[in-house]
Scaffold this motif. Structure first.
Motif, PDB file in Angstrom:
ATOM      1  N   ILE A 122       1.352  -0.827   0.125  1.00  0.00           N
ATOM      2  CA  ILE A 122      -0.153  -0.216  -0.165  1.00  0.00           C
ATOM      3  C   ILE A 122       1.327   1.119   0.211  1.00  0.00           C
ATOM      4  N   GLY A 123       2.210   0.988  -0.199  1.00  0.00           N
ATOM      5  CA  GLY A 123       3.057   2.424  -0.170  1.00  0.00           C
ATOM      6  C   GLY A 123       2.502   3.199  -0.925  1.00  0.00           C
ATOM      7  N   PRO A 124       3.020   3.098  -1.844  1.00  0.00           N
ATOM      8  CA  PRO A 124       2.602   3.986  -2.945  1.00  0.00           C
ATOM      9  C   PRO A 124       1.151   4.372  -3.269  1.00  0.00           C
ATOM     10  N   GLU A 125       0.202   4.053  -2.484  1.00  0.00           N
ATOM     11  CA  GLU A 125      -1.420   4.862  -2.242  1.00  0.00           C
ATOM     12  C   GLU A 125      -1.304   5.831  -1.012  1.00  0.00           C
ATOM     13  N   ILE A 126      -0.705   5.331   0.037  1.00  0.00           N
ATOM     14  CA  ILE A 126      -1.143   6.458   1.326  1.00  0.00           C
ATOM     15  C   ILE A 126       0.433   7.442   0.837  1.00  0.00           C
ATOM     16  N   VAL A 127       1.673   7.164  -0.061  1.00  0.00           N
ATOM     17  CA  VAL A 127       2.427   8.158   0.108  1.00  0.00           C
ATOM     18  C   VAL A 127       1.619   9.651  -0.844  1.00  0.00           C
ATOM     19  N   ASN A 128       1.144   9.122  -1.948  1.00  0.00           N
ATOM     20  CA  ASN A 128       0.193   9.963  -2.982  1.00  0.00           C
ATOM     21  C   ASN A 128      -0.952  10.453  -2.231  1.00  0.00           C
ATOM     22  N   GLU A 129      -1.151  10.007  -0.987  1.00  0.00           N
ATOM     23  CA  GLU A 129      -2.187  11.256  -0.675  1.00  0.00           C
ATOM     24  C   GLU A 129      -1.320  12.347   0.409  1.00  0.00           C
ATOM     25  N   ALA A 130      -0.613  11.158   0.747  1.00  0.00           N
ATOM     26  CA  ALA A 130       0.249  12.112   2.032  1.00  0.00           C
ATOM     27  C   ALA A 130       1.287  13.189   0.972  1.00  0.00           C
ATOM     28  N   ILE A 131       1.586  13.096   0.100  1.00  0.00           N
ATOM     29  CA  ILE A 131       1.674  14.835  -1.399  1.00  0.00           C
ATOM     30  C   ILE A 131       0.977  15.062  -1.261  1.00  0.00           C
ATOM     31  N   LYS A 132      -0.847  14.760  -1.518  1.00  0.00           N
ATOM     32  CA  LYS A 132      -1.229  15.328  -2.008  1.00  0.00           C
ATOM     33  C   LYS A 132      -1.907  16.768  -1.002  1.00  0.00           C
ATOM     34  N   VAL A 133      -1.929  15.841   0.604  1.00  0.00           N
ATOM     35  CA  VAL A 133      -1.149  17.263   1.279  1.00  0.00           C
ATOM     36  C   VAL A 133      -0.790  18.077   1.027  1.00  0.00           C
ATOM     37  N   LEU A 134       0.689  17.619   1.174  1.00  0.00           N
ATOM     38  CA  LEU A 134       1.578  18.341   1.305  1.00  0.00           C
ATOM     39  C   LEU A 134       2.062  19.498  -0.046  1.00  0.00           C
ATOM     40  N   ASN A 135       1.209  19.067  -1.205  1.00  0.00           N
ATOM     41  CA  ASN A 135       1.100  20.236  -1.297  1.00  0.00           C
ATOM     42  C   ASN A 135       0.123  20.858  -1.209  1.00  0.00           C
ATOM     43  N   LYS A 136      -1.088  21.109  -1.080  1.00  0.00           N
ATOM     44  CA  LYS A 136      -2.006  22.067  -0.685  1.00  0.00           C
ATOM     45  C   LYS A 136      -1.311  23.023   0.768  1.00  0.00           C
ATOM     46  N   THR A 137      -0.646  21.979   1.508  1.00  0.00           N
ATOM     47  CA  THR A 137      -0.311  23.009   2.587  1.00  0.00           C
ATOM     48  C   THR A 137       1.278  23.567   2.337  1.00  0.00           C
ATOM     49  N   ALA A 138       1.529  23.096   1.394  1.00  0.00           N
ATOM     50  CA  ALA A 138       3.199  23.908   0.695  1.00  0.00           C
ATOM     51  C   ALA A 138       2.133  25.458   0.491  1.00  0.00           C
ATOM     52  N   GLU A 139       0.974  25.509  -0.311  1.00  0.00           N
ATOM     53  CA  GLU A 139       0.389  26.942  -1.019  1.00  0.00           C
ATOM     54  C   GLU A 139      -0.462  27.888  -0.189  1.00  0.00           C
ATOM     55  N   LYS A 140      -0.472  26.787   0.885  1.00  0.00           N
ATOM     56  CA  LYS A 140      -1.420  27.587   2.290  1.00  0.00           C
ATOM     57  C   LYS A 140      -0.132  27.967   2.638  1.00  0.00           C
ATOM     58  N   PHE A 141       0.385  27.565   2.546  1.00  0.00           N
ATOM     59  CA  PHE A 141       1.877  28.578   3.876  1.00  0.00           C
ATOM     60  C   PHE A 141       3.104  29.446   2.927  1.00  0.00           C
ATOM     61  N   GLY A 142       3.244  28.875   2.137  1.00  0.00           N
ATOM     62  CA  GLY A 142       3.932  29.825   0.886  1.00  0.00           C
ATOM     63  C   GLY A 142       4.972  29.162   1.112  1.00  0.00           C
ATOM     64  N   PHE A 143       4.993  28.138   1.241  1.00  0.00           N
ATOM     65  CA  PHE A 143       7.021  27.287   0.315  1.00  0.00           C
ATOM     66  C   PHE A 143       5.892  26.383  -0.204  1.00  0.00           C
ATOM     67  N   GLU A 144       7.923  25.806  -0.835  1.00  0.00           N
ATOM     68  CA  GLU A 144       7.107  24.694  -2.407  1.00  0.00           C
ATOM     69  C   GLU A 144       8.576  23.320  -2.026  1.00  0.00           C
ATOM     70  N   VAL A 145       7.723  22.646  -2.786  1.00  0.00           N
ATOM     71  CA  VAL A 145       8.196  21.161  -2.688  1.00  0.00           C
ATOM     72  C   VAL A 145       8.751  21.174  -3.494  1.00  0.00           C
ATOM     73  N   ASP A 146       9.950  20.086  -4.035  1.00  0.00           N
ATOM     74  CA  ASP A 146      10.518  19.067  -5.096  1.00  0.00           C
ATOM     75  C   ASP A 146      10.070  18.142  -4.447  1.00  0.00           C
ATOM     76  N   TYR A 147      10.185  17.284  -5.629  1.00  0.00           N
ATOM     77  CA  TYR A 147      10.284  15.457  -4.780  1.00  0.00           C
ATOM     78  C   TYR A 147      10.505  14.939  -6.109  1.00  0.00           C
ATOM     79  N   ASP A 148      12.455  13.658  -5.733  1.00  0.00           N
ATOM     80  CA  ASP A 148      13.264  12.980  -6.471  1.00  0.00           C
ATOM     81  C   ASP A 148      13.026  12.078  -5.732  1.00  0.00           C
ATOM     82  N   GLU A 149      12.130  10.660  -6.765  1.00  0.00           N
ATOM     83  CA  GLU A 149      10.935   9.178  -6.430  1.00  0.00           C
ATOM     84  C   GLU A 149      12.871   8.822  -6.624  1.00  0.00           C
ATOM     85  N   ALA A 150      12.296   7.048  -5.393  1.00  0.00           N
ATOM     86  CA  ALA A 150      13.911   6.357  -5.366  1.00  0.00           C
ATOM     87  C   ALA A 150      13.432   5.253  -5.375  1.00  0.00           C
ATOM     88  N   LEU A 151      13.965   4.501  -5.114  1.00  0.00           N
ATOM     89  CA  LEU A 151      13.429   2.550  -4.876  1.00  0.00           C
ATOM     90  C   LEU A 151      13.938   2.379  -3.487  1.00  0.00           C
TER      91      LEU A 151
END
Length: 356
Positions: free
Chosen positions: A14-43
């Motif tokens: 379930i790792g990919p499913e739950i991480v996708n939702e966390a990223i969704k929340v982090l993106n919204k938080t970044a938008e609200k609080f005025g910072f940027e996030v870059d992601y770098d996926e790895a295995l």
């Protein structure tokens, strides 16, 4: 505008499913609080074994070291059970902790008010709330000690070694004392000093270190008694510090007291600001791909990341409040109760985003 680079290790099950939702929340938080996030996926884990033959590729280590923080889903599954011990998915998890110097694991056991009835303990035992922080040493002890197999009188035998140095104990002890100073100035050190030499050294070192923190009330408890006291009277604890193997066991026990292992986040910290953040539950391969996994532990891990590694405490608090608000009306199947609405993994993520 602050900009953060996050290494993303979605992992297995379930790792990919739950991480996708966390990223969704982090993106919204970044938008609200005025910072940027870059992601770098790895295995990492089983997916890395499938792609590269090893659970922890060098490329993954390099990406994690170059990031401000690391977000992990979960690793492992029966597909890789026949791998040798040093090439199982879990070996990748131990390896990344060692490579990043992540010696301190913070595991909060918190009961959200809407989930109070989900705890297996009676309401009178829990009281108004429960908020325990378990500080677990993460890169020493029996999981990293010498081990081997041999024959004894013609019978197969095996051994694993529990070893700690004063330096390792002092290092995790300072994290725990500092955490206690920020909370209720109460620390319980858990060991097995009545039997183990390593635990006797642990206790001696923690006692000596306590002289630097005269405001903190320090107590000691054997691990078997602590396991009992967690279900008998969890309210007596605030911060618990303990070894790798004891912390592994006690934190899972504390998680179930809180109502669901699917709710609990964790942070693994180094001596610097960087850290690795992950839910404490496993990869749950039996429900992978069904859209029913609970993403809240991973979302709350993002809140811990914002607080401990990225210095965005207001953003962390906003996520925690949004999760608490969501739980009043909606639940994933693992925490569903009558009177609430059952939602999917992605729907839960969407609702937390909307509450932000």
């Amino acid at each position: 505008m602050n900009k953060y680079k996050i290494a993303v290790l979605k992992g297995d099950g379930i790792g990919p499913e739950i991480v996708n939702e966390a990223i969704k929340v982090l993106n919204k938080t970044a938008e609200k609080f005025g910072f940027e996030v870059d992601y770098d996926e790895a295995l990492l884990g089983g997916c890395a074994i499938d792609a590269t033959g090893v659970p922890l590729p060098e490329e993954t280590i390099a990406k994690c070291k170059a990031a401000d923080s690391v977000l992990l889903g979960a690793v492992g599954g029966p597909k890789w059970d026949n791998q040798p011990g040093n090439n199982r998915p879990e070996a990748g998890l131990l390896g990344i902790r060692g490579a990043l110097g992540l010696f301190a694991n913070l595991r909060p056991a918190v009961i959200f008010e809407p989930l109070k009835n989900a705890s297996p303990l009676k309401a009178e035992i829990i009281g108004d709330s429960m908020d325990i922080m378990i500080v677990r040493e993460l890169t020493g002890g029996i999981y990293f000690g010498k081990r081997g197999k041999f024959e004894e009188d013609g019978v197969p035998a095996a051994y694993d070694t529990e070893k700690y140095s004063v330096t390792e104990i002092e290092r995790i002890g300072r994290v725990a004392f500092d955490m206690a100073m920020k909370r209720n100035k109460k620390l319980t050190s858990v060991d097995k000093a009545n039997v183990l030499d390593s635990s006797r050294l642990w206790r001696e070192t923690i006692i000596r270190l306590s002289k630097e923190y005269p405001e903190v009330e320090l107590s000691h408890m054997y691990v078997d008694n602590c396991a009992m006291q967690l279900v008998r009277n969890p309210k007596q604890f605030d911060v618990i510090v303990t070894s790798n193997i004891f912390g592994d066991i006690l934190s899972d026990e504390a998680s179930m007291i809180s109502g669901s292992i699917g709710m609990l986040a964790s942070a693994s910290l180094s001596s610097g600001k960087s850290g690795l953040y992950e839910p404490i539950h496993g990869s749950a391969p039996d429900i992978a791909g069904q859209g029913i996994a609970n993403p809240l532990a991973t979302i709350l891990s993002v809140a811990m990341m914002l607080r401990y590694s990225l210095d965005e405490p207001k953003a962390a608090e906003a996520i925690e409040k949004a999760v608490s608000e969501a739980l009043k009306t909606v639940r994933t199947p693992d925490i569903y109760t009558e009177g609430t609405k059952k939602v999917s993994t992605s729907e839960m993520g969407d609702i937390v985003v909307s509450l932000l």
